[in-house]
Enzyme design. Structure first.
Site, PDB file in Angstrom:
ATOM      1  N   ARG A   1      12.302  -7.905  14.666  1.00 12.74           N
ATOM      2  CA  ARG A   1      13.408  -6.973  14.460  1.00 12.74           C
ATOM      3  C   ARG A   1      13.463  -6.046  15.662  1.00 12.74           C
ATOM      4  NH1 ARG A   1      17.680  -7.339  11.520  1.00 12.74           N
ATOM      5  NH2 ARG A   1      17.719  -5.173  10.800  1.00 12.74           N
TER       6      ARG A   1
ATOM      7  N   ARG B   1       0.825  -1.212   0.000  1.00 17.48           N
ATOM      8  CA  ARG B   1       0.000   0.000   0.000  1.00 17.48           C
ATOM      9  C   ARG B   1       0.860   1.263   0.000  1.00 17.48           C
ATOM     10  NH1 ARG B   1      -3.992  -0.851   4.917  1.00 17.48           N
ATOM     11  NH2 ARG B   1      -2.041  -1.464   5.892  1.00 17.48           N
TER      12      ARG B   1
ATOM     13  N   ARG C   1      17.204   6.645  10.552  1.00 22.89           N
ATOM     14  CA  ARG C   1      16.646   7.991  10.671  1.00 22.89           C
ATOM     15  C   ARG C   1      17.199   8.702  11.888  1.00 22.89           C
ATOM     16  NH1 ARG C   1      10.282   6.346  11.771  1.00 22.89           N
ATOM     17  NH2 ARG C   1      10.586   5.013  13.583  1.00 22.89           N
TER      18      ARG C   1
ATOM     19  N   ASP D   1      -0.790   0.241  14.502  1.00 22.23           N
ATOM     20  CA  ASP D   1      -0.628   1.642  14.868  1.00 22.23           C
ATOM     21  C   ASP D   1      -1.297   1.861  16.220  1.00 22.23           C
ATOM     22  OD1 ASP D   1       0.805   2.556  12.622  1.00 22.23           O
ATOM     23  OD2 ASP D   1      -1.032   2.725  11.437  1.00 22.23           O
TER      24      ASP D   1
ATOM     25  N   TYR E   1       1.772  -5.938  13.323  1.00 23.05           N
ATOM     26  CA  TYR E   1       2.091  -4.524  13.479  1.00 23.05           C
ATOM     27  C   TYR E   1       0.795  -3.724  13.597  1.00 23.05           C
ATOM     28  CZ  TYR E   1       4.068   0.072  12.890  1.00 23.05           C
ATOM     29  OH  TYR E   1       4.425   1.381  13.106  1.00 23.05           O
TER      30      TYR E   1
ATOM     31  N   GLU F   1      18.537   6.104  14.998  1.00 24.26           N
ATOM     32  CA  GLU F   1      17.849   4.818  15.125  1.00 24.26           C
ATOM     33  C   GLU F   1      18.553   3.765  14.265  1.00 24.26           C
ATOM     34  OE1 GLU F   1      13.425   3.340  13.936  1.00 24.26           O
ATOM     35  OE2 GLU F   1      13.546   5.121  15.238  1.00 24.26           O
TER      36      GLU F   1
ATOM     37  N   ARG G   1       1.231   9.993  -4.435  1.00 23.76           N
ATOM     38  CA  ARG G   1       0.276  11.085  -4.628  1.00 23.76           C
ATOM     39  C   ARG G   1       0.718  11.966  -5.787  1.00 23.76           C
ATOM     40  NH1 ARG G   1       0.510  12.860   1.599  1.00 23.76           N
ATOM     41  NH2 ARG G   1      -0.675  11.148   2.534  1.00 23.76           N
TER      42      ARG G   1
END
Length: 367
Positions: free
Chosen positions: A247, A169, A278, A353, A351, A303, A173
């Site tokens: 992980r 997904r 990051r 959110d 996973y 990170e 845009r």
């Protein structure tokens, strides 16, 4: 039984469940092996900055019920996630949008961008891995610069060896829109996530530095009518069928004598050579405009993804075919339990959110 619910883990699932159960007149005890509450959303205050100790967390949802629920306890600011990718010193906006395409190729219209991507797309009869999936969606240039290196660092394996569903997904845009999420609601709790967790657990008995597996497992199970377990499901069954793969992450936190280090909350480093994925500059989550320069210091976190080993923090389930089959065996055991509720990313090996986690807790307690 002394309690109606013993809740193992004080992250969002455990804290939400405890709040709803307590409001329903139930007796709850929450235990957590860490020295603090909140699980991975815990923030440490450093010089007036709320540092996301276990990686950045941006609350976003289109679920009005969840949004209204969390706003019962804390007010959210107007933070909108807009991420920048750094590829060998060149900067690109994320997610992929017209700003990214202009930075990559100099194209100015959606028609030009579509044509450029179409010229680089490569389709195969059946997509079998992440590399094929990415190139079929955004073409070779974006894949090589902004996906390949970052993804291989994150998962510790070549994109050709990763399942395609990881980026199925992938947002693309054809508008000049840098907002990372499409959700209706977005923000950061004013005062940090600790405020939200403290409000959720207000009036609930909690014990930190308390390990469910620290020698009292049988006693814990007999202490309440129902056990709510949010830890690793393979740990719960003492790895009867083997260990599930995860992980992990390592963070390097640094205090810097400058008011503004990188000008944005999150900057991804997408080349393979940079070892971290990051840098997070935490003050940008809650300080905006002139507030940023009013505080003459900042805190950043680098990170580093790494292999998981026992004793480390398990951040991401590896939902490949082998692990999914192994999890199915543990899930079958869990479905036979009549006094245990499994919930959250580790217990469900999926996973989630933050809004998904809260919604799942609501569902489990039928809120």
């Amino acid at each position: 039984m002394k309690y109606d619910y013993l809740i193992v883990g004080s992250g969002l699932f455990g804290a939400t469940f405890a709040r709803l159960a307590t409001d329903g007149g139930k007796r709850c005890l929450v235990i957590d092996k860490r020295p603090h509450l909140g699980g991975n959303v815990y923030c440490k205050e450093v010089g007036g900055i709320h540092v996301h100790q276990y990686g950045p967390h941006i609350f976003h949802t289109s679920d009005k019920k969840v949004w209204e629920f969390v706003n019962r306890f804390v007010e959210f600011n107007r933070f909108t996630l807009m991420t920048v990718a750094n590829y060998k010193g060149r900067l690109y906006n994320l997610p992929f949008n017209m700003n990214t395409f202009y930075q990559m190729w100099g194209v100015r219209t959606p028609e030009e961008a579509r044509a450029k991507i179409e010229s680089q797309r490569k389709t195969v009869g059946q997509i079998t891995n992440l590399e094929e999936q990415a190139i079929s969606l955004v073409g070779r240039d974006i894949y090589e610069a902004l996906i390949k290196g970052y993804t291989e660092k994150q998962w510790g394996r070549a994109c050709k060896d990763l399942p395609s569903f990881i980026i199925r997904r992938l947002p693309v845009r054809y508008t000049f829109d840098n907002n990372y999420f499409n959700d209706t609601y977005q923000g950061i709790p004013i005062g940090g996530y600790n405020v939200l967790i403290e409000k959720l657990l207000e009036g609930v008995e909690v014990r930190t530095d308390t390990d469910f597996f620290g020698g009292m497992e049988h006693e814990w199970k007999e202490m309440a009518e129902t056990l709510v377990y949010t830890g690793k499901i393979d740990d719960f069954y003492h790895h009867r069928y083997g260990e599930l793969q995860y992980r992990s992450l390592r963070f390097e936190h640094e205090i810097l004598p400058t008011p503004n280090y990188q000008g944005i909350a999150i900057m991804n480093f997408t080349d393979r050579e940079t070892l971290y994925t990051r840098i997070v500059e935490h003050k940008h989550f809650e300080m905006m405009g002139s507030e940023v320069n009013n505080l003459p210091m900042t805190v950043i976190s680098r990170e580093y993804p790494q292999e998981y080993c026992q004793g480390a923090e398990a951040y991401y389930p590896v939902n490949d075919e082998a692990n999914s089959l192994l999890y199915a065996k543990y899930q079958a055991l869990a479905e036979q339990e009549d006094r245990v509720i499994f919930g959250g990313r580790l217990a469900e090996y999926k996973y989630y959110d933050m809004d998904d986690t809260i919604a799942k807790a609501m569902e489990k307690i039928r809120y």
